[in-house]
Design an enzyme around this catalytic site. Structure first.
Site, short mmCIF file in Angstrom:
data_model
loop_
_atom_site.label_atom_id
_atom_site.label_comp_id
_atom_site.label_asym_id
_atom_site.label_seq_id
_atom_site.Cartn_x
_atom_site.Cartn_y
_atom_site.Cartn_z
N ASN A 13 6.55 23.17 54.96
CA ASN A 13 5.50 23.76 53.86
C ASN A 13 4.46 23.88 54.11
OD1 ASN A 13 5.32 22.77 50.54
ND2 ASN A 13 4.88 24.58 51.38
N ASN A 76 -1.90 28.88 45.92
CA ASN A 76 -1.18 29.16 46.57
C ASN A 76 -1.14 30.74 46.84
OD1 ASN A 76 0.79 27.41 44.71
ND2 ASN A 76 0.35 29.19 42.37
N CYS A 85 0.72 19.87 44.76
CA CYS A 85 1.89 20.08 45.99
C CYS A 85 1.99 18.62 46.87
CB CYS A 85 0.77 21.48 47.06
SG CYS A 85 2.18 22.13 48.44
N GLY A 86 3.10 18.29 46.01
CA GLY A 86 3.76 17.88 47.00
C GLY A 86 3.73 16.86 48.27
N ASN A 157 7.00 19.86 37.33
CA ASN A 157 7.67 21.15 36.41
C ASN A 157 8.68 20.84 36.47
OD1 ASN A 157 8.17 20.53 39.34
ND2 ASN A 157 6.90 21.82 40.09
N ASN A 189 12.38 25.24 39.47
CA ASN A 189 13.10 25.24 40.82
C ASN A 189 14.51 25.10 40.80
OD1 ASN A 189 10.00 26.14 41.37
ND2 ASN A 189 9.94 23.37 42.26
N GLU A 207 12.43 27.68 45.10
CA GLU A 207 10.92 27.45 43.96
C GLU A 207 11.02 28.60 43.18
OE1 GLU A 207 8.17 25.20 45.75
OE2 GLU A 207 8.43 25.30 47.91
N CYS A 216 10.67 21.55 49.39
CA CYS A 216 9.67 21.65 47.47
C CYS A 216 9.44 19.81 47.40
CB CYS A 216 10.58 21.90 46.73
SG CYS A 216 9.64 21.45 45.24
N GLY A 217 8.34 19.09 47.62
CA GLY A 217 8.06 17.53 46.84
C GLY A 217 8.55 17.11 46.06
N THR A 218 8.06 18.04 44.97
CA THR A 218 8.16 17.64 43.64
C THR A 218 10.61 17.93 43.31
OG1 THR A 218 8.28 19.92 42.55
CG2 THR A 218 6.84 18.37 41.91
#
Lengths: 279, 279
Positions: A13, A76, A85-86, A157, A189, A207, A216-218
């Site tokens: 990412n 973004n 953003c993880g 989220n 997501n 996502e 995607c961290g989360t």
């Protein structure tokens, strides 16, 4: 050559970092779009502006009462503002340590979602506190005419985690999933997960508003939380293999942490004429 | 931070430039792949190594008898070697002028396809001699079940140019075209063209082995040559609008030239540890 930048990624990412301690840069939406454009700019999933929390206006969310010295102003690639953003915060934290802007390996990073505690390890991987992950129920997604049942998880989220027996590597994830608007009024997501062992998951992710990404961290936190829930466990850890690499999620009573790599591969300066009027 | 790089583009065909006057860099296929990777590297359509022609081994094609001081060692994003790139050579030429490596505005650039005469204009646009464009016949492509008839053109590489009445902007070019192997034994590029006036064309292109791109230098030359052929003209000029911008093609008795923008937007250094072992 004028505006300093760095390029980095966390499990692929990827981000452009803009050091701007005194909040002097005019980071307009047009400039974010141009910076993140992969052909006419540097190319990135987002921009991380590195700014002193004290230099920001008091009405920026997350600044009031923050214990952070440095604030991650995240944008973004489409120019919009995101709270957190993880993967980005790992790259951000590594930059602070390597640039000598913090002198400890444990500190807090400010963000619009509030302060995030981070630990930069000796191998340059970074652990980030991700807050609570809450399993909220069950729902389903329709993708390319197929129904995927799953568990809904809130990690700040919304996520739908679907655990499959078939290898997720072979799934066609080019289309966008349809989610039940009653469960996902603002979209969400979707994580596609294989259990590879007691504590190892393979995951792919679509996502919201983007499509499939390499990380995607989360989403990794949601997948770990859903898998613990299915095993009737409240706490535990999971290694999550994603297309962009591997991270470790630890779910504890007071919240989840995400540990993963952070890479900074280049540093440079943007042409001033281009910054003024990106060609 | 160690290895110097620049990032630039010509009509949004984008490149990482690696200044390497003495041919000292070990530019392996793995490093090209990592550099061009848009998430874990800098991201580009290709790498332009900037090397003195005299520093290269004598068995490199295009070096023997070359009048060039500087040689464009071009690598595709997949690590393979390409002989020439009409958009890349503009960015390459602009870099030489801006870095003070040449002192005139007209000079030759060495390439595996031979020397290319270039002119860097005051507005930083660049004209490049593209060699002869030869109309060789007629053929057709099948794309998403539809047949596209066109004119075949050799610009050093093979092209099929199809002129359409319907707006090419609306075409679905996500699939790969099938070409007649008798006419295109090694495949070819396909240009989809609208005539917007006597000397203005709109073009989209599917590049061999890549898919749709925002620009293709030889493709614009092929489109102009095909349009002149259809008008029974031997020489003339065409403005070609492509998704990445606008170029001008001039077809003369001794060959075609391509004039278009060249942008260099950033300069920096790659992390040495990343260069040794790209993460």
């Amino acid at each position: 050559m004028g505006i300093t930048f760095l390029k980095g990624h966390g499990t692929q990412n990827d981000f452009v970092l803009l050091p701007d301690p005194d909040a002097a840069l005019a980071l307009t939406e047009d400039r974010v779009l141009a910076l993140c454009d992969r052909q006419r700019g540097l190319g990135a999933d987002g921009v991380l502006r590195v700014v002193r929390t004290a230099a920001l206006p008091a009405d920026v969310p997350g600044t009031a009462g923050s214990a952070s010295e440095w604030f991650m102003d995240y944008r973004n690639a489409d120019g919009s503002i995101a709270e957190m953003c993880g993967n980005g915060v790992r790259v951000f934290a590594r930059y602070l340590v390597e640039a000598g802007l913090v002198e400890t390996s444990e500190f807090v990073v400010g963000s619009r979602a509030g302060d995030r505690a981070v630990t930069v390890h000796d191998d340059r991987s970074v652990t980030v506190a991700m807050g609570k992950a809450t399993v909220t129920g069950r729902s389903a997604a329709i993708l390319s005419g197929r129904r995927y049942d799953g568990i809904t998880v809130d990690v700040g989220n919304p996520h739908l985690v679907t655990v499959l027996d078939e290898d997720v590597t072979g799934l066609d994830l080019r289309d966008r999933p349809e989610l039940d608007p009653a469960d996902f009024p603002r979209g969400g997501n979707v994580e596609f997960v294989n259990r590879l062992g007691d504590d190892v998951l393979r995951m792919r992710v679509i996502e919201r508003g983007v499509g499939e990404t390499r990380s995607c961290g989360t989403g990794t936190v949601a997948a770990a939380a859903a898998d613990l829930y299915a095993a009737s466990e409240d706490t535990g850890s999971r290694i999550v293999w994603i297309p962009g690499g591997e991270v470790t999620v630890r779910v504890q009573a007071d919240g989840a942490t995400l540990t993963g790599p952070a890479v900074i591969l280049a540093e440079g300066a943007l042409d001033e004429a281009w910054w003024v009027d990106p060609a």
